[in-house]
Write an enzyme that holds these catalytic residues in place. Sequence first.
Site, PDB file in Angstrom:
ATOM      1  N   GLY A  44       0.795  -1.227   0.000  1.00 12.02           N
ATOM      2  CA  GLY A  44       0.000   0.000   0.000  1.00 12.02           C
ATOM      3  C   GLY A  44       0.826   1.274   0.000  1.00 12.02           C
ATOM      4  O   GLY A  44       0.531   2.225  -0.718  1.00 12.02           O
ATOM      5  N   HIS A  45       1.913   1.277   0.795  1.00  8.46           N
ATOM      6  CA  HIS A  45       2.595   2.559   1.017  1.00  8.46           C
ATOM      7  C   HIS A  45       3.490   2.988  -0.141  1.00  8.46           C
ATOM      8  O   HIS A  45       4.074   4.071  -0.104  1.00  8.46           O
ATOM      9  CB  HIS A  45       3.371   2.543   2.340  1.00  8.46           C
ATOM     10  CG  HIS A  45       4.602   1.686   2.367  1.00  8.46           C
ATOM     11  ND1 HIS A  45       5.860   2.225   2.296  1.00  8.46           N
ATOM     12  CD2 HIS A  45       4.768   0.353   2.470  1.00  8.46           C
ATOM     13  CE1 HIS A  45       6.754   1.243   2.372  1.00  8.46           C
ATOM     14  NE2 HIS A  45       6.116   0.101   2.471  1.00  8.46           N
ATOM     15  N   THR A  50      -7.735 -10.204  12.339  1.00  6.74           N
ATOM     16  CA  THR A  50      -8.729  -9.146  12.116  1.00  6.74           C
ATOM     17  C   THR A  50      -8.172  -8.126  11.132  1.00  6.74           C
ATOM     18  O   THR A  50      -7.027  -7.695  11.255  1.00  6.74           O
ATOM     19  CB  THR A  50      -9.107  -8.480  13.461  1.00  6.74           C
ATOM     20  OG1 THR A  50      -9.627  -9.502  14.301  1.00  6.74           O
ATOM     21  CG2 THR A  50     -10.140  -7.385  13.267  1.00  6.74           C
ATOM     22  N   CYS A  61      23.488   0.619   3.573  1.00  3.47           N
ATOM     23  CA  CYS A  61      24.506   0.688   4.625  1.00  3.47           C
ATOM     24  C   CYS A  61      23.931   0.118   5.911  1.00  3.47           C
ATOM     25  O   CYS A  61      23.717   0.834   6.875  1.00  3.47           O
ATOM     26  CB  CYS A  61      24.815   2.161   4.815  1.00  3.47           C
ATOM     27  SG  CYS A  61      26.491   2.491   5.122  1.00  3.47           S
TER      28      CYS A  61
HETATM   29  N1  PLP Z   1       9.571  -5.639  -2.478  1.00  4.95           N
HETATM   30  C1  PLP Z   1      10.095  -4.547  -3.027  1.00  4.95           C
HETATM   31  C2  PLP Z   1      10.584  -4.584  -4.448  1.00  4.95           C
HETATM   32  C3  PLP Z   1      10.200  -3.364  -2.287  1.00  4.95           C
HETATM   33  O1  PLP Z   1      10.741  -2.265  -2.836  1.00  4.95           O
HETATM   34  C4  PLP Z   1       9.740  -3.364  -0.949  1.00  4.95           C
HETATM   35  C5  PLP Z   1       9.902  -2.159  -0.108  1.00  4.95           C
HETATM   36  O2  PLP Z   1      10.810  -1.377  -0.280  1.00  4.95           O
HETATM   37  C6  PLP Z   1       9.175  -4.544  -0.438  1.00  4.95           C
HETATM   38  C7  PLP Z   1       9.105  -5.662  -1.225  1.00  4.95           C
HETATM   39  C8  PLP Z   1       8.652  -4.600   0.959  1.00  4.95           C
HETATM   40  O3  PLP Z   1       7.407  -3.946   1.064  1.00  4.95           O
HETATM   41  P1  PLP Z   1       6.851  -3.467   2.493  1.00  4.95           P
HETATM   42  O4  PLP Z   1       7.645  -2.292   2.901  1.00  4.95           O
HETATM   43  O5  PLP Z   1       5.396  -3.135   2.239  1.00  4.95           O
HETATM   44  O6  PLP Z   1       6.991  -4.622   3.407  1.00  4.95           O
END
Ligand code: PLP
Length: 385
Positions: free
Chosen positions: A199-200, A236, A324
């Site tokens: 989502g984010h 939930t 890093c």
């Molecule tokens: N997969 C990729 C290619 C990502 O760029 C990210 C987050 O940077 C993730 C998975 C992980 O997602 P989340 O932060 O929603 O766990």
Amino acid sequence: MKTIYFDNNATTKVAEEVFEEMKPLFCELYGNPSSMHTFGGQIGRRIRKAREQVAALISCEPSEIIFTSCGTESDNTAIRGTLAAYPNKRKIITTRVEHPAVLAVCREQENHGYTVVELGVDDKGRLDLAQLEKELDDDTALVTIMYANNETGVVFPIDEIAGLVTGRGVVFHTDAVQAVGKIALDLSNSNIDLLSVSGHKIHGPKGVGVLYVRKGTRLAPFMLGGHQESGRRAGTENVPGIVGLGKACELAAENIVQENERVGCLRDKLESAILGSCPDSRLNGDKENRLPNTTNISFEYIEGEAILLMLDKFGICASSGSACTSGSLEPSHVLRAMGVPFTAAHGSIRFSLSRYNTEEEVDCTIEKTPEIVNKLRKLSPFVAS
Ligand code: PLP
């Protein structure tokens, strides 16, 4: 000082429209969607609407959507759930440039007797599909290959890859966390079995994700407990998060073509101006097959972290290609897999844009970056006088 946010592959601003849609779900409509009463029932309707909004963005059936807590959970569920569903198969194929949410899970399976094949990439970050075909065999349970790389923006030919995998009794998962909302996806017409969304990354809230599970795909549940998500993911529901993600998908679907075109133009302007004004800089990735919002540039002889700190003084947020972690100065595993020389990998910066960036922000960064690079090079012990 105004913040100039060019770190949208790390996370994005929640769209105002998304926030408005989420608000009532906290203090007014707070019922449990599993409850028998009408108050809970109306929450269930909100979740159904969100499922439809997500499905519309990626062109699949709402019943093929499972809500999770994040992209990482979606990736974990896809990998662990597939291996549990096919206990007699012992091989996983992935790539060396995956996000740790995939790579760490695959590598952990080696401790449980699995063979994990990590496909390499060339200097532009491109996969060798002939190698993938060679590795596919009867023992392969899962192929998991990302749609678009979070560090370089390189987009893999996922439909072609899914076409190679399909029909061999192997499940195909793609981590599309960086692709959704930036590339139009049509899962009604594809051989992808499992696909992860977060989502984010698309102007939705943190703490919610999606795993698309193609109808008929065998997958053992990762979270056990209640019967939520039709028994496929217990717990939930994060109702405000799910509703927010639904709205974010609706907005992304409305704007995907125009916004990505505009963002692509801004990215191109930023990239060509920086490459043109900073000697000994180079682009990392495949210019032809990239997300429209991402550019990853290496500056020889200086540290990416030093550039970031100086950009930060002007309110410019970017990210360093060298992850890093916990004090280790190891350059990024993605750039290393691409064979980027050590000195260049250390001085790499990722700028990742979104629909909220403006031309003024790009112009300001174009002005500041060469100043910073010149200043740091004057201090660098590696620059030949
Ligand atoms: N997969 C990729 C290619 C990502 O760029 C990210 C987050 O940077 C993730 C998975 C992980 O997602 P989340 O932060 O929603 O766990």
